[in-house]
Design an enzyme around this catalytic site. Structure first.
Site, PDB file in Angstrom:
ATOM      1  CB  CYS A 266      -1.195   0.277   5.168  1.00  0.00           C
ATOM      2  SG  CYS A 266       0.442  -0.416   4.785  1.00  0.00           S
TER       3      CYS A 266
ATOM      4  CD  GLU B   1      -1.367  -2.241   2.242  1.00  0.00           C
ATOM      5  OE1 GLU B   1      -2.169  -2.788   3.008  1.00  0.00           O
ATOM      6  OE2 GLU B   1      -0.154  -2.570   2.174  1.00  0.00           O
TER       7      GLU B   1
END
Length: 153
Positions: free
Chosen positions: A87, A55
């Protein structure tokens, strides 16, 4: 925009690009019109970087090609596994509009499982979330990886 299943299929393709020692998690950032902006696979082992989650790498690459500097307003991030706290925080700070993910992560998930960082009402931005998309297919990729790791160890 493509269906959420199609978004996760793109993330699965990205995950399959992970190095042999990295957990196969893939993330793809799509612009508001559905155009793919960036994709990445986990690269913590490959880069020796604890922040090299799929991510984070995809958000960095997308920010370089889209939006107002670091702002990814209107973008969707598709990822094969529920994001962790790092993330999830990055998604909020980047102002991603939607998060679509595959497998739930009850041990470290921060988008509904263990925590729900992205929907905390104290934050100024809260993306929409659709979890569990193609969850079995995403989980199978991880199970296969960890079975191989156990066989090697």
């Amino acid at each position: 925009m493509s269906s959420d299943s199609a978004l996760i299929r793109a993330a699965l393709a990205a995950a399959r690009g992970a190095g042999p020692d990295d957990v196969p998690i893939g993330a793809v950032v799509f612009g508001p019109d559905g155009t793919e902006l960036a994709r990445a696979a986990n690269a913590r082992e490959e880069l020796g970087d604890p922040t090299a989650h799929a991510e984070i790498l995809a958000l960095r690459a997308a920010a370089a090609v889209y939006g107002d500097g670091w702002r990814l307003e209107g973008a969707t991030l598709a990822v094969t596994v529920e994001p962790c706290t790092m993330c999830a925080g990055a998604l909020v700070m980047a102002r991603v509009a939607r998060v679509v993910f595959g497998a739930w992560e009850p041990k470290t998930g921060a988008v509904g499982s263990l925590w729900d960082v992205v929907r905390d009402r104290r934050l100024t931005h809260r993306p929409q979330v659709h979890g569990g998309v193609l969850a079995d297919e995403c989980a199978a990729l991880l199970e296969s990886f960890f079975a191989r790791q156990r066989d090697l160890g």
